[in-house]
Design a protein around this motif. Structure first.
Motif, mmCIF file in Angstrom:
data_model
loop_
_atom_site.group_PDB
_atom_site.id
_atom_site.type_symbol
_atom_site.label_atom_id
_atom_site.label_comp_id
_atom_site.label_asym_id
_atom_site.label_seq_id
_atom_site.Cartn_x
_atom_site.Cartn_y
_atom_site.Cartn_z
ATOM 1 N N PHE A 43 1.777 -51.742 18.973
ATOM 2 C CA PHE A 43 0.674 -51.774 20.037
ATOM 3 C C PHE A 43 0.736 -50.904 21.331
ATOM 4 C CE2 PHE A 43 0.142 -56.122 18.385
ATOM 5 C CZ PHE A 43 -1.332 -56.375 18.748
ATOM 6 N N ALA A 44 1.777 -50.260 21.355
ATOM 7 C CA ALA A 44 2.103 -48.910 22.522
ATOM 8 C C ALA A 44 1.368 -47.866 22.095
ATOM 9 C CB ALA A 44 3.681 -48.934 22.647
ATOM 10 N N ILE A 45 1.204 -47.755 20.628
ATOM 11 C CA ILE A 45 0.331 -46.709 20.238
ATOM 12 C C ILE A 45 -1.228 -46.976 20.535
ATOM 13 C CG2 ILE A 45 -0.235 -45.199 18.204
ATOM 14 C CD1 ILE A 45 2.622 -45.564 17.056
ATOM 15 N N LEU A 46 -1.569 -48.114 20.267
ATOM 16 C CA LEU A 46 -2.965 -48.423 20.165
ATOM 17 C C LEU A 46 -3.521 -48.600 21.678
ATOM 18 C CD1 LEU A 46 -3.182 -50.695 17.168
ATOM 19 C CD2 LEU A 46 -3.895 -48.338 17.297
ATOM 20 N N GLY A 55 -6.425 -46.151 20.426
ATOM 21 C CA GLY A 55 -5.955 -45.900 19.054
ATOM 22 C C GLY A 55 -6.327 -44.629 18.724
ATOM 23 N N PRO A 56 -5.458 -43.776 17.941
ATOM 24 C CA PRO A 56 -6.108 -42.290 17.458
ATOM 25 C C PRO A 56 -6.714 -42.399 16.354
ATOM 26 C CG PRO A 56 -3.562 -43.174 16.938
ATOM 27 C CD PRO A 56 -4.133 -43.954 17.614
ATOM 28 N N VAL A 57 -7.910 -42.881 16.530
ATOM 29 C CA VAL A 57 -9.120 -42.975 15.471
ATOM 30 C C VAL A 57 -9.937 -41.898 15.346
ATOM 31 C CG1 VAL A 57 -10.776 -44.367 14.298
ATOM 32 C CG2 VAL A 57 -8.754 -45.512 15.244
ATOM 33 N N GLU A 58 -9.992 -41.259 14.403
ATOM 34 C CA GLU A 58 -10.834 -40.111 14.437
ATOM 35 C C GLU A 58 -11.853 -39.936 13.208
ATOM 36 O OE1 GLU A 58 -8.786 -35.946 15.665
ATOM 37 O OE2 GLU A 58 -7.430 -37.083 14.431
ATOM 38 N N TYR A 69 -13.008 -40.712 8.208
ATOM 39 C CA TYR A 69 -12.006 -41.116 9.265
ATOM 40 C C TYR A 69 -10.380 -40.995 8.777
ATOM 41 C CZ TYR A 69 -10.608 -45.387 6.674
ATOM 42 O OH TYR A 69 -10.022 -46.389 6.115
ATOM 43 N N ARG A 70 -9.829 -40.981 9.914
ATOM 44 C CA ARG A 70 -8.431 -41.182 9.771
ATOM 45 C C ARG A 70 -7.732 -41.687 11.023
ATOM 46 N NH1 ARG A 70 -5.775 -34.857 10.559
ATOM 47 N NH2 ARG A 70 -6.547 -34.685 12.788
ATOM 48 N N VAL A 71 -6.593 -42.514 10.812
ATOM 49 C CA VAL A 71 -6.024 -43.320 11.712
ATOM 50 C C VAL A 71 -4.529 -42.894 12.011
ATOM 51 C CG1 VAL A 71 -5.294 -45.710 12.802
ATOM 52 C CG2 VAL A 71 -7.378 -45.160 11.296
ATOM 53 N N GLY A 72 -4.283 -42.775 13.233
ATOM 54 C CA GLY A 72 -2.822 -41.968 13.286
ATOM 55 C C GLY A 72 -2.911 -40.515 14.015
ATOM 56 N N MET A 73 -1.414 -40.133 13.965
ATOM 57 C CA MET A 73 -1.307 -38.728 14.612
ATOM 58 C C MET A 73 -0.937 -37.917 13.670
ATOM 59 S SD MET A 73 0.255 -39.792 18.508
ATOM 60 C CE MET A 73 1.395 -40.845 17.664
ATOM 61 N N TYR A 74 -1.573 -36.698 13.532
ATOM 62 C CA TYR A 74 -1.083 -35.743 12.364
ATOM 63 C C TYR A 74 -0.764 -34.157 12.939
ATOM 64 C CZ TYR A 74 -3.037 -39.443 9.414
ATOM 65 O OH TYR A 74 -3.313 -40.711 8.857
ATOM 66 N N ASN A 75 -0.106 -33.537 11.963
ATOM 67 C CA ASN A 75 0.237 -32.107 12.598
ATOM 68 C C ASN A 75 -0.768 -31.095 12.037
ATOM 69 O OD1 ASN A 75 2.486 -32.991 14.088
ATOM 70 N ND2 ASN A 75 3.773 -32.827 11.962
ATOM 71 N N ASN A 76 -1.482 -31.813 10.956
ATOM 72 C CA ASN A 76 -2.467 -30.744 10.331
ATOM 73 C C ASN A 76 -3.824 -31.307 10.666
ATOM 74 O OD1 ASN A 76 -4.121 -29.414 8.018
ATOM 75 N ND2 ASN A 76 -2.173 -28.759 7.484
ATOM 76 N N ALA A 77 -4.735 -30.280 11.008
ATOM 77 C CA ALA A 77 -6.388 -30.826 11.139
ATOM 78 C C ALA A 77 -6.704 -31.443 9.810
ATOM 79 C CB ALA A 77 -7.152 -29.601 11.522
ATOM 80 N N GLU A 78 -6.643 -31.195 8.437
ATOM 81 C CA GLU A 78 -7.258 -31.651 7.492
ATOM 82 C C GLU A 78 -6.482 -32.767 6.987
ATOM 83 O OE1 GLU A 78 -9.966 -30.464 6.547
ATOM 84 O OE2 GLU A 78 -9.957 -29.269 8.345
#
Length: 608
Positions: A43-46, A55-58, A69-78
């Motif tokens: 919940f602290a992330i969202l 929430g890290p929703v893109e 779409y993607r949910v979360g944090m990623y090091n790579n743009a793809e």
């Protein structure tokens, strides 16, 4: 899970019960963990510290894969992208029409200002001193699709004798100005230009297989061939990409052309009807679902009973409300611009008719019926609205108010907006703001009160102000002239007036007067005002006039043997404060041997 421990073991009959509860609790918590993160950590992330979702929703549109779409944090743009809708679904089924949309669409508007080419350049002055042929400079065209005209000069000797047009140019809405540049020191050459007749051909690119065009000239719709076989006011050529006007235009005419996707939609029709017999209406077959645009003699008409016309799908007629109705040679143009009977579109739409520059579907293209949105799509809407501030408009304070509620207090005029701080209702404006005003405060101004602690409304004090109507009025105040001084007519009579004699004539012998200018007095360090004159002869007649430094001022006075004492029609002021002035009397028209001229000037010394 080592952080879990039993706080009150004495409440359990045996340790087995404790272990069982712990085991159930651990299993329950384990099922709620994801990625070695507890529920609280997830919940602290969202959500941020204020409980706002972050929430890290893109989401993105991939030109190959579609909407992802993607949910979360990623090091790579793809990394982590999941396809939500593939690109094929976005475009609709291959090889099929995306849908049926009725009603033509106007596009590709182009505006032209009719111009012309340069017809001739005539030398009006050859100038002189030219050792080199000057360069000819013509002003630029201002019309649409203008082309700069060019020319060269012909030099004979040291003068310009002719100008040859190299390029006649195009698009000139007025004859260009001409100037001569250089020439080795020569000057004075002049010339004039004239324009040729403008062309009736206007460039315009369109597809005759799919488009219809609409042409306006100076804001008037031009008609095509009419039902009475009257010739069209223009012809079109999609191969040559031109529109040719039937009547020759003049320089400065404005032509506007639109394209209509007439073949991309069904039920598009245009009809130009010439009136051959005086009437009030025309026949035009249409349905109730079709929307019409009507012109009369090129002027757009307004629909409605109180306007220009009424259309009836039951009788297939268009009836005009204009006085006198339609007369012979009137031309009525009717175009169907929309059909409401079909509005089905399959798939998403990416053409600019439906979406804006950002690719979003235009709101005007959406139509949502009542209860058409599923409840699941707005399931959280009620909770969201419940968390928003409530606004109540009432003359009484709302009961059971919650913190941050708003209340528009309409018990006062104007109404006051207040908010609830959890204890009491407070005005939304700070104490230092303007006080609440009522209708009784009309025409008052804001001022600081007598103790300097607050603002208040008060009346403007006009007791020390003199009304403008008092200026120059009886028992009023004086006005000022253009030099910011009191006019002579408004000066108080506080100056002593003296009479300046010219000379005494009652001597032992008679004095004969002849024409000439005679000295009276030298004025210095003073400013005088001459208000009147007195004069008399013992015999004969003459005329006299006041003169200052040899120049007469004021009017002439006829002198006879009768004594005259008169006010001057125009007061004469003489300023000798900065340099001395000579006061004189000029005698003219002496007749009958005038003798013993006696003159006195009524003079007042002015304040300087």
């Amino acid at each position: 899970m080592a952080r879990l421990r039993q706080q009150h073991p004495q409440n359990y009959v045996n340790s087995g019960n404790i272990h069982t509860d712990f085991e159930n609790l651990v299993r329950y918590i384990n099922t709620a963990e994801l990625g070695n993160k507890t529920v609280a950590e997830l919940f602290a992330i969202l959500f941020n510290e204020e409980g706002v979702f972050r929430g890290p929703v893109e989401m993105r549109v991939d030109t190959t894969d579609g909407i992802q779409y993607r949910v979360g944090m990623y090091n790579n743009a793809e990394e982590g992208w999941v396809t939500l809708v593939d690109i094929g679904s976005l475009k609709g089924p291959a090889g099929s029409n995306v849908g049926n949309v009725e009603g033509p669409f106007f596009f590709n508007r182009q505006d032209y200002e009719i111009g012309a080419a340069v017809a001739s350049i005539n030398v009006t002055g050859g100038g002189s001193g030219y050792t080199e042929t000057p360069t000819i400079s013509l002003s630029s065209p201002t019309g649409t699709n203008g082309v700069q005209a060019t020319a060269t000069a012909v030099l004979t000797g040291d003068a310009v004798t002719a100008i040859n047009i190299v390029n006649a140019g195009a698009g000139y809405t007025s004859a260009p100005t001409i100037s001569f540049v250089g020439g080795g020191g020569g000057a004075g050459a002049t010339a004039t230009t004239s324009l040729a007749s403008p062309s009736s051909v206007v460039p315009y690119t369109f597809d005759a297989d799919t488009d219809d065009i609409i042409v306006y000239k100076n804001g008037i719709l031009l008609h095509k061939s009419t039902s009475a076989s009257t010739a069209a006011e223009y012809t079109e050529d999609s191969v040559a990409a031109t529109v040719t006007l039937a009547s020759a235009p003049v320089v400065g005419d404005k032509v506007s052309i639109y394209s209509v996707r007439s073949q991309s939609v069904s039920n598009y029709r245009r009809e130009d009807i010439e009136i051959t017999t005086a009437t009030t209406g025309v026949a035009f077959v249409h349905t109730a679902d079709e929307k019409l645009v009507v012109w009369r003699n090129g002027i757009l008409q307004e629909p409605g009973g109180g306007a220009d016309y009424i259309s009836s799908s039951e009788t297939n007629t268009i009836t005009f409300n204009v006085a006198g109705g339609l007369v012979v040679s009137d031309v009525v143009t009717v175009i169907t611009v929309e059909n409401l009977s079909l509005k089905t579109v399959a798939g998403l739409m990416f053409e600019d008719e439906y979406t804006d520059e950002n690719g979003f579907i235009k709101w005007s293209k959406l139509s949502v019926a009542t209860d058409e949105i599923p409840q699941s799509k707005v399931s959280a809407l009620s909770d969201t609205l419940a968390n928003k501030a409530n606004v109540v408009s009432s003359a009484l304070a709302p009961s059971s108010a919650l913190t941050a509620d708003l209340w528009l207090d309409i018990s006062q005029v104007p109404a006051i907006l207040k908010f609830y701080d959890g204890t009491q209702w407070l005005e939304t404006s700070p104490e230092s703001s303007l006080p609440t005003f009522l209708q009784s405060n009309a025409s008052q101004y804001v001022r600081v009160n007598g103790t300097g602690t607050a603002l208040e409304y008060g009346n403007i004090d006009f007791s020390a102000v003199v009304p403008k109507s008092f200026m120059g009025a009886a028992n009023g105040v004086a006005t000022l002239d253009t030099s910011a001084k009191l006019p002579v007519t408004q000066l108080p009579e506080i100056f002593a007036t003296a009479t300046i004699p010219w000379f005494s004539v009652w001597d032992a012998s008679s004095v004969t007067v002849s024409n000439g200018t005679f000295f009276v007095s030298r004025l210095w360090k003073q400013k005088i005002r001459i208000d009147g004159i007195t004069h008399k002869l013992s015999q004969g007649t003459c005329t006299v006039q006041i003169s200052v430094d040899g120049s007469v001022v004021g009017t002439t006075h006829a002198v006879t043997s009768s004594l005259v004492s008169a006010d001057l029609a125009t007061v004469i002021e003489i300023d000798a404060t900065t340099s001395s002035r000579r006061l004189e009397i000029q005698v003219t028209n002496a007749a009958g041997t005038p003798q013993n001229l006696e003159i006195g000037l009524a003079v007042a010394t002015l304040s300087v």
